[in-house]
Design an enzyme around this catalytic site. Sequence first.
Site: not given
Ligand code: CAA
Length: 380
Positions: A131, A340, A364
């Site tokens: 998630g 209320g 998201e």
């Molecule tokens: N744009 C492009 N690339 C990105 C980025 C961005 N905004 N953010 C990270 N990356 C890239 C990084 O540069 C990295 O690349 P490299 O390995 O080449 O350096 C790679 O992605 C991994 O990044 P992180 O190390 O930062 O990854 P992480 O595992 O630490 O996770 C996180 C980051 C921000 C926690 C991410 O997992 C996240 O956003 N989690 C939340 C998930 C989410 O929002 N889910 C929603 C689902 S959709 C939904 O809700 C649907 C709906 O239908 C309404």
Amino acid sequence: MDFELNEDLRLIRDMAREFAEKELMPRATGHDRNGTIDPEVFEKIGELGFWGLTTPEEYGGAGMGSVALSVVLEELNRACASTGVTVSVHNSLLGTPLGKFGTDAQKERYFPKLATGETIGAYCLTEANAGSDAASLRCRAEDKGDSFLVNGEKVWVTNAAWAGLFLVYVRTDENASRAKGISALLVPSDTPGLTVEKAEKKCGIRGSATNVVQFSDVLVPKDALLGELNGGFQVAMDTLDGGRIGIASQAVGIGRACLEASIKYSKEREQFNQPIGNFQAIQWKLADMSTRLEASRMLVRQAAWTRDRGAPCTQESAQAKLFASRTANFCADECLQIHGGAGYTDDFHVERLFRDARITEIYEGATDIQRLIIARKLLA
Ligand code: CAA
């Protein structure tokens, strides 16, 4: 610096507002109670061109950007958050990555029907055990020469029940660490082995469709790859940078509905021989709601404007979502308090706004994930 919307944006805002007031407001309670959106709403959104708002003009869309989408989404969500999220996901989580990462052949194949709403789009990232930690996803795509064989399950898929096209994130390299082995695939809903399963019974946005999607030996041709092989996590994150602006716009729309309902009720409801709006306790609530909403809208516009310039907007969009979603819940809470006991019943639409607001802090990227993203940028 100009804080005014330009003429095109004013025009589109007015169209969205008129549609929302005439067609969505009278239906919003029904959408909530029936757990679905009226089919005529889908048609009318198509007639207005909102399914194709961000679709490039050469494929039949309006070719507009994030600012236009956020303006429209605020209006739609002010009336019906179920409809609002449906339009948001379609445009920002499917149309936008297709435009940014798609091949010409993929765009020619999918955009014309996405622009009219004949095909609705959905985004499959989340899994039962992936998630907030999206990079730990396990849905697997085995290399079978010309195709991938996809197996796994996605959850919380908005629009799944009516989607014709899914953007699916899969693990294409089992040996690569976390984010490095993920790819994005465009999978039409009629692909054998893809089934839309359990519909979630939700606290709010009950008219929108949220399902489990199952992939059992789904053969997907290699030309369905969106972006680079094993570059899917970047597609997912970049897409969410835009999607979060959509959800922040939804939050502003819901918050605005709460403020408007509160102002109306404060003038009508009398206690101690006077309208409750005469009391400072109520006035301060209205003032705080309005101020936080204005600040939220500014953050949303700034994030959308940054994205439209093609500049990185990860921090801006996270800040817009963090602040606007907190604000929507603040406004919904104050609105219910002002109403209320009446607000706690379904005689008013206030209890729906209260339930609808809650999801903006969850999907998201939950509130704490937005904080994590912002803090990482500050400390980088
Ligand atoms: N744009 C492009 N690339 C990105 C980025 C961005 N905004 N953010 C990270 N990356 C890239 C990084 O540069 C990295 O690349 P490299 O390995 O080449 O350096 C790679 O992605 C991994 O990044 P992180 O190390 O930062 O990854 P992480 O595992 O630490 O996770 C996180 C980051 C921000 C926690 C991410 O997992 C996240 O956003 N989690 C939340 C998930 C989410 O929002 N889910 C929603 C689902 S959709 C939904 O809700 C649907 C709906 O239908 C309404």
